[in-house]
Design an enzyme around this catalytic site. Structure first.
Site, mmCIF file in Angstrom:
data_model
loop_
_atom_site.group_PDB
_atom_site.id
_atom_site.type_symbol
_atom_site.label_atom_id
_atom_site.label_comp_id
_atom_site.label_asym_id
_atom_site.label_seq_id
_atom_site.Cartn_x
_atom_site.Cartn_y
_atom_site.Cartn_z
ATOM 1 N N LYS A 13 0.823 -1.211 0.000
ATOM 2 C CA LYS A 13 0.000 0.000 0.000
ATOM 3 C C LYS A 13 0.865 1.273 0.000
ATOM 4 O O LYS A 13 2.087 1.203 0.150
ATOM 5 C CB LYS A 13 -0.910 -0.031 1.236
ATOM 6 C CG LYS A 13 -1.979 -1.130 1.183
ATOM 7 C CD LYS A 13 -2.852 -1.032 2.425
ATOM 8 C CE LYS A 13 -3.980 -2.051 2.400
ATOM 9 N NZ LYS A 13 -4.822 -1.940 3.602
ATOM 10 N N TYR A 53 -12.585 -2.227 -3.011
ATOM 11 C CA TYR A 53 -13.112 -2.213 -1.643
ATOM 12 C C TYR A 53 -14.644 -2.187 -1.593
ATOM 13 O O TYR A 53 -15.213 -1.778 -0.574
ATOM 14 C CB TYR A 53 -12.534 -1.020 -0.880
ATOM 15 C CG TYR A 53 -11.098 -1.246 -0.426
ATOM 16 C CD1 TYR A 53 -10.741 -2.395 0.286
ATOM 17 C CD2 TYR A 53 -10.103 -0.313 -0.676
ATOM 18 C CE1 TYR A 53 -9.435 -2.606 0.713
ATOM 19 C CE2 TYR A 53 -8.785 -0.517 -0.251
ATOM 20 C CZ TYR A 53 -8.469 -1.670 0.439
ATOM 21 O OH TYR A 53 -7.178 -1.888 0.872
ATOM 22 N N ASN A 116 -1.504 0.005 7.484
ATOM 23 C CA ASN A 116 -1.166 -1.407 7.741
ATOM 24 C C ASN A 116 -0.385 -2.048 6.599
ATOM 25 O O ASN A 116 -0.291 -3.261 6.503
ATOM 26 C CB ASN A 116 -2.428 -2.198 8.103
ATOM 27 C CG ASN A 116 -3.430 -2.274 6.965
ATOM 28 O OD1 ASN A 116 -3.203 -1.706 5.898
ATOM 29 N ND2 ASN A 116 -4.513 -2.985 7.178
ATOM 30 N N HIS A 119 -2.168 -5.327 1.603
ATOM 31 C CA HIS A 119 -3.430 -6.038 1.420
ATOM 32 C C HIS A 119 -3.096 -7.414 0.863
ATOM 33 O O HIS A 119 -2.153 -7.547 0.084
ATOM 34 C CB HIS A 119 -4.345 -5.307 0.431
ATOM 35 C CG HIS A 119 -5.506 -6.149 -0.005
ATOM 36 N ND1 HIS A 119 -6.633 -6.305 0.775
ATOM 37 C CD2 HIS A 119 -5.682 -6.948 -1.091
ATOM 38 C CE1 HIS A 119 -7.467 -7.136 0.152
ATOM 39 N NE2 HIS A 119 -6.912 -7.545 -0.976
ATOM 40 N N GLU A 130 -9.742 -10.596 -7.484
ATOM 41 C CA GLU A 130 -8.750 -9.518 -7.357
ATOM 42 C C GLU A 130 -7.630 -9.664 -8.388
ATOM 43 O O GLU A 130 -7.142 -8.665 -8.923
ATOM 44 C CB GLU A 130 -8.183 -9.495 -5.927
ATOM 45 C CG GLU A 130 -9.208 -8.997 -4.920
ATOM 46 C CD GLU A 130 -8.737 -9.037 -3.478
ATOM 47 O OE1 GLU A 130 -9.502 -8.615 -2.600
ATOM 48 O OE2 GLU A 130 -7.610 -9.496 -3.215
HETATM 49 P P1 CMP Z 1 -7.176 -4.541 3.650
HETATM 50 O O1 CMP Z 1 -6.563 -5.897 3.757
HETATM 51 O O2 CMP Z 1 -6.665 -3.624 2.633
HETATM 52 O O3 CMP Z 1 -8.743 -4.742 3.415
HETATM 53 C C1 CMP Z 1 -9.697 -3.862 3.906
HETATM 54 C C2 CMP Z 1 -9.104 -2.787 4.740
HETATM 55 O O4 CMP Z 1 -10.045 -2.096 5.524
HETATM 56 C C3 CMP Z 1 -8.148 -3.405 5.726
HETATM 57 O O5 CMP Z 1 -7.002 -3.834 5.058
HETATM 58 C C4 CMP Z 1 -7.991 -2.283 6.723
HETATM 59 O O6 CMP Z 1 -7.050 -1.335 6.270
HETATM 60 C C5 CMP Z 1 -9.380 -1.674 6.688
HETATM 61 N N1 CMP Z 1 -10.196 -2.114 7.799
HETATM 62 C C6 CMP Z 1 -10.789 -3.303 7.930
HETATM 63 N N2 CMP Z 1 -11.482 -3.359 9.074
HETATM 64 C C7 CMP Z 1 -11.301 -2.171 9.683
HETATM 65 C C8 CMP Z 1 -11.751 -1.634 10.889
HETATM 66 N N3 CMP Z 1 -12.540 -2.311 11.716
HETATM 67 N N4 CMP Z 1 -11.362 -0.403 11.184
HETATM 68 C C9 CMP Z 1 -10.590 0.300 10.332
HETATM 69 N N5 CMP Z 1 -10.134 -0.160 9.177
HETATM 70 C C10 CMP Z 1 -10.476 -1.387 8.857
#
Ligand code: CMP
Length: 153
Positions: A13, A53, A116, A119, A130
């Site tokens: 990311k 998303y 984070n 993905h 995807e």
């Molecule tokens: P990702 O794996 O990119 O897929 C969905 C993203 O949503 C996830 O990583 C997080 O960055 C975000 N996400 C998922 N759940 C939460 C949550 N409860 N609070 C905030 N961000 C979230």
């Protein structure tokens, strides 16, 4: 033992790209034994981010998530190997960086919230959709590696 070889989609990311962690992150997957079937840098536009998303549309973090993933180029790759979907997710660590265990990518390099770093597809269905979202067939490669006989049992 013969295990199903899977493909999974990963994204380094914007925070991973901006922090200079692309090679650190990708090297972990290579060292683990995964084969890179395809890889490129792209800048997601809003439409692509919203498609990616879509399942989170309406959730409290959705707008921020779409804003964030479109702020900078990202690296998308397809990794191939036995149980790739689950193994790669385990290497990422828990979604919330503060909960991610040391030794995982998030547990070693991330601290908070949406920052984070990565993905990765969470099921065979999402990996399939995807991969199709980001890669055309001719951008994915099937090839042999000499090391595979030492990686795959
Ligand atoms: P990702 O794996 O990119 O897929 C969905 C993203 O949503 C996830 O990583 C997080 O960055 C975000 N996400 C998922 N759940 C939460 C949550 N409860 N609070 C905030 N961000 C979230």
């Amino acid at each position: 033992m013969v295990t199903a070889v899977e493909r999974t989609l990963i994204i380094v990311k914007p925070d991973g790209v901006q922090r200079g962690l692309i090679s650190e992150i990708l090297s972990r997957f290579e060292r683990r034994g995964f084969k890179i079937a395809g890889m490129k840098m792209i800048h997601l536009n809003r439409t692509l981010a919203e498609t990616h998303y879509a399942v989170h549309r309406g959730k409290f973090f959705y707008e921020e998530l779409v804003d964030y993933i479109t702020t900078s180029p990202v690296v998308v790759a397809v990794l191939e190997g036995p149980n790739a979907i689950d193994v790669v997710r385990a290497m990422l660590g828990k979604t919330r960086p503060n909960e991610a265990a040391p030794g995982t990518i998030r547990g070693d390099f991330a601290l908070e919230g949406l920052r984070n770093l990565m993905h990765a597809s969470d099921s065979p269905e999402t990996s399939s959709s995807e991969i199709t979202l980001y890669f055309k067939e001719h951008e994915l490669f099937t090839y042999e590696r000499e090391i595979d006989r030492w990686v795959l049992a």
